[in-house]
Design a protein around this motif. Structure first.
Motif, PDB file in Angstrom:
ATOM      1  N   GLY A  24     -26.266  -1.908   5.547  1.00 50.92           N
ATOM      2  CA  GLY A  24     -26.409  -3.336   5.334  1.00 50.92           C
ATOM      3  C   GLY A  24     -26.539  -4.119   6.621  1.00 50.92           C
ATOM      4  O   GLY A  24     -27.363  -5.034   6.732  1.00 50.92           O
ATOM      5  N   GLN A  25     -25.735  -3.800   7.647  1.00 55.55           N
ATOM      6  CA  GLN A  25     -25.807  -4.533   8.909  1.00 55.55           C
ATOM      7  C   GLN A  25     -27.139  -4.326   9.598  1.00 55.55           C
ATOM      8  O   GLN A  25     -27.718  -5.257  10.161  1.00 55.55           O
TER       9      GLN A  25
ATOM     10  N   THR B 169     -29.709 -10.357   3.011  1.00 58.45           N
ATOM     11  CA  THR B 169     -30.966  -9.928   3.640  1.00 58.45           C
ATOM     12  C   THR B 169     -32.169 -10.407   2.831  1.00 58.45           C
ATOM     13  O   THR B 169     -33.162 -10.885   3.396  1.00 58.45           O
TER      14      THR B 169
ATOM     15  N   GLU C  50     -29.708  -6.419   7.905  1.00 56.58           N
ATOM     16  CA  GLU C  50     -29.622  -7.829   8.262  1.00 56.58           C
ATOM     17  C   GLU C  50     -30.280  -8.093   9.603  1.00 56.58           C
ATOM     18  O   GLU C  50     -30.977  -9.108   9.770  1.00 56.58           O
TER      19      GLU C  50
ATOM     20  N   HIS D 258     -24.388  -7.911   1.735  1.00 58.05           N
ATOM     21  CA  HIS D 258     -25.339  -7.730   2.841  1.00 58.05           C
ATOM     22  C   HIS D 258     -26.771  -7.666   2.320  1.00 58.05           C
ATOM     23  O   HIS D 258     -27.684  -8.246   2.917  1.00 58.05           O
TER      24      HIS D 258
END
Length: 722
Positions: free
Chosen positions: A186-187, A252, A190, A248
């Motif tokens: 997820g990070q 996004t 993003e 997340h």
């Protein structure tokens, strides 16, 4: 130009005056006609012929000529006075202008030089301005190209940065982007989404550049990889119920402005399989409450399967504002469209209005489901978005309410018209009305606003139908009041009148065909019995008393749809009640007329009283028995008795018979007095019967006069007997 030349008294030369100078006021009085015509000769388009023709309407030509000659002399004198007044200025004018041409010639040379210098300066300034404009244009072009180059640099940098994030080894080959790479976290997504958002912005600004076309395949590869990773990550978060992954992922999607893609993905992957499993037409049709059970299962989807999505997007009450990802409404854009699509595709019989009772049940159940679904929305804004969604309108438009109303209309109108037939049948047992016609009118009104028929969107149509029913009954009462009254009883009149013929004078739909072409006037009106006429009047009074109950029955239905102008409804019902009340006098008059005519048969009893006693030698008075007659009949009988008595007296006197009894021979009461006493006894008994009915004889004027009449006759008989 016309000039006038005159000689000044002190000079030998002529003096010239040019027309156009302002003429001074004349010292000599001018003719009145010339004063009126003076504006004509001051006009630039002065016409002599028009002037003369206009003046001829007022004066003769000889008089006009004399006036013009006089006016000419006055003008000539005025010109001389004007020249004499300003003569010095005219003479000095030429002297003052001596040498003026030479002075003007001397000024022309420096003025020409100054003009050349100014034109030279103007040319230099224009060249400088043009040079500055050219340089500014070049700088603007350079700046624009520089911005394009910078955007392209940003595009390339963003592409390389994203590719570097996607591939840790730093390769720039496009083929590596097309392979089956593992899902990103997820990070990382993003970070890629933030950079991808900038990439999209610069790519749009650089549209049409050749270098961008070369980079576009790499951008498409990045987009595909990002989309694939986002979809996979969102599905993983939903399957594992991982709130962080879902948050997340949705953030996004919002960063790259693809929220609708996320909602569509949820609808296809999460909602559609559940809808296909729940919406089964066979299950709905095979179970008594199959539709309600199906809707309950659909309502269970939101709390069981959309809980995490609602918490993340702020659709749940327990959501924390700090962790909310705005911009999503999965209930409106994911769940509801799939539900509507499933109902329309898998349950087409739901919207079939063929059976109105089943249709009403399905519609009310479906609308209840919609209201419960709206309550699951997280806010009023979400409810507004739901109601404005195309699938919401599509679902409501599927319900063919006009066809349902037409079927109901035919049911009510058909049953009512059948009851409003020539045969006035009795109302069923337990009804508060006497006749079936009035009973059906009231039942039709109740049915219009019953829970088994009423629908909020048809309130205006049902209200119109209610007014039509009352109007139809009013016309029916008017027609019934015109029927001839038969002497038969109710049952015999039923058998004698044909059953099933509808009223030919009125209908719910005036434009429809009223029969086979025969006019209503050509068909004789059916008869009606006295009992039926009384029943009609009683039903009419009962219906008028119950009209306010209609308003109380309608009020809750109108409040349900937000209608607050109850006074308008009350006024319309009052108008209908007034229309019904207008029929009461006619009915009452018909009943009174029928009762009066039926009483005429009993008047024979009063006419037969003299026959009972005249020359019969009956000593006593007959017992009391009821008779029904009018004041005139009794009065005529008493008058006839009196005349007969006087006639007999004259006859006996002619025969010189001194007997005290002109009629009887036994010395008892005379036949005439017996007749008077019998009539008095009958009237007294008649008064007792009236009082037993609860009426006051003193309030009946005709009975009071009748009582006085027979009492007078009784007193006369008593006096003669004594």
């Amino acid at each position: 130009m016309i000039s006038s030349s005159v000689y000044h008294p002190s000079t030998s030369g002529p003096t010239s005056i040019t027309p156009g100078e302002s003429s001074p006021p004349l010292s000599v009085e001018q003719p009145a006609e010339l004063q009126r015509m003076r504006p004509y000769n001051c006009l630039p388009d002065f016409d002599v012929d028009h002037f003369v023709s206009d003046c001829r309407k007022r004066v003769q030509l000889e008089e006009l000529r004399e006036d013009l000659e006089l006016y000419y002399k006055l003008l000539k004198t005025a010109m001389v006075e004007l020249i004499n007044k300003d003569y010095a200025d005219f003479v000095n004018l030429s002297t003052n202008l001596v040498g003026m041409d030479k002075a003007l010639n001397q000024l022309s040379v420096p003025l020409g030089q100054l003009k050349e210098e100014v034109m030279s300066l103007k040319s230099c300034v224009s060249e400088g301005i043009q040079a500055v404009d050219d340089r500014m244009t070049k700088q603007e072009d350079i700046r624009r190209k520089k911005m394009c180059v910078l955007r392209l640099i940003h595009v390339i940098q963003s592409v390389e940065k994203i590719e570097k994030i996607l591939h840790s080894q730093g390769t720039k080959e496009l083929s590596s982007l097309e392979g089956n790479s593992p899902l990103l976290t997820g990070q990382v997504l993003e970070r890629i989404a933030t950079e991808f958002n900038q990439l999209q912005f610069h790519a749009v600004q650089s549209k049409g550049m050749p270098l961008l076309d070369k980079v576009r395949p790499r951008i498409a590869g990045i987009t595909a990889m990002l989309q694939q990773s986002l979809e996979g990550l969102l599905l993983e978060g939903l399957q594992t119920s991982n709130v962080d992954i879902i948050r997340h992922c949705l953030r996004t999607y919002a960063t790259i402005d693809k929220t609708r893609d996320a909602e569509a993905l949820v609808g296809q992957v999460l909602v559609k399989p559940y809808i296909d499993e729940v919406i089964v037409e066979q299950y709905v049709q095979s179970h008594p409450n199959g539709l309600q059970a199906m809707y309950n299962k659909l309502l269970e989807f939101v709390p069981h399967h959309c809980r995490l999505l609602r918490e993340v997007t702020g659709g749940a009450i327990s959501s924390e504002k700090a962790d909310i990802v705005p911009g999503y409404d999965f209930l409106v854009n994911s769940v509801w469209p799939e539900i509507v699509h499933g109902l329309e595709e898998k349950l087409p019989s739901l919207f079939n209005p063929g059976n109105p009772d089943v249709f009403h049940e399905k519609y009310t159940t479906s609308m209840d489901f919609v209201r419960k679904f709206e309550r699951q929305c997280g806010s009023q804004a979400s409810v507004k978005r739901l109601r404005s969604h195309p699938s919401y309108h599509s679902f409501n438009n599927k319900w063919n309410l006009p066809v349902y109303f037409q079927i109901r209309f035919r049911e009510i109108a058909g049953a009512l018209e059948e009851a409003l037939s020539d045969t006035l049948e009795e109302a069923p047992a337990g009804s508060s009305y006497c006749l079936l016609a009035t009973h059906m009118v009231w039942m039709s009104l109740l049915k219009c606003w019953s829970d088994q028929m009423f629908l909020p969107l048809l309130a205006h149509r049902l209200w119109k139908l209610s007014l039509q029913i009352l109007a139809r009954y009013s016309v029916f009462i008017g027609e019934v009041s015109q029927r001839p009254i038969s002497c038969e009883n109710t049952k015999e009149s039923k058998k004698s009148v044909p059953v099933g013929r509808k009223e030919s004078s009125v209908s719910f739909n005036p434009g429809e065909d009223q029969g086979n072409g025969s006019s209503p006037e050509s068909q004789p009106l059916p008869s009606i019995s006295s009992t039926q006429l009384v029943h009609v009047a009683a039903d009419l009074d009962k219906l008028q008393d119950q009209i306010p109950d209609i308003l109380e029955m309608i009020k809750p239905k109108l409040e349900m749809i937000g209608f607050k102008n109850v006074s308008c409804i009350a006024g319309a019902l009052e108008d209908s009640k007034t229309s019904l009340s207008a029929c009461v006098p006619t009915l009452n008059n018909r009943i009174i007329q029928d009762l009066s005519e039926s009483s005429f048969a009993y008047l024979k009893s009063a006419l037969e009283v003299p026959r009972l006693y005249r020359r019969t030698n009956k000593n006593g008075i007959l017992k009391q028995f009821p008779r029904h007659w009018y004041y005139e009949t009794v009065s005529d009988v008493l008058s006839s008795v009196k005349k007969m008595e006087e006639s007999l007296k004259r006859l006996k006197q002619a025969r010189r018979n001194v007997a005290s009894n002109p009629v009887g021979t036994n010395g008892g009461m005379s036949d005439d007095n017996k007749i008077r006493l019998q009539l008095a006894l009958d009237v007294e008994y008649f008064g007792e019967q009236i009082r037993k009915m609860g009426l006051e004889t003193s309030s009946i004027k005709s009975f009071t006069a009748l009582t006085e009449l027979v009492l007078t006759a009784k007193d006369q008989a008593t006096a003669e007997q004594s």
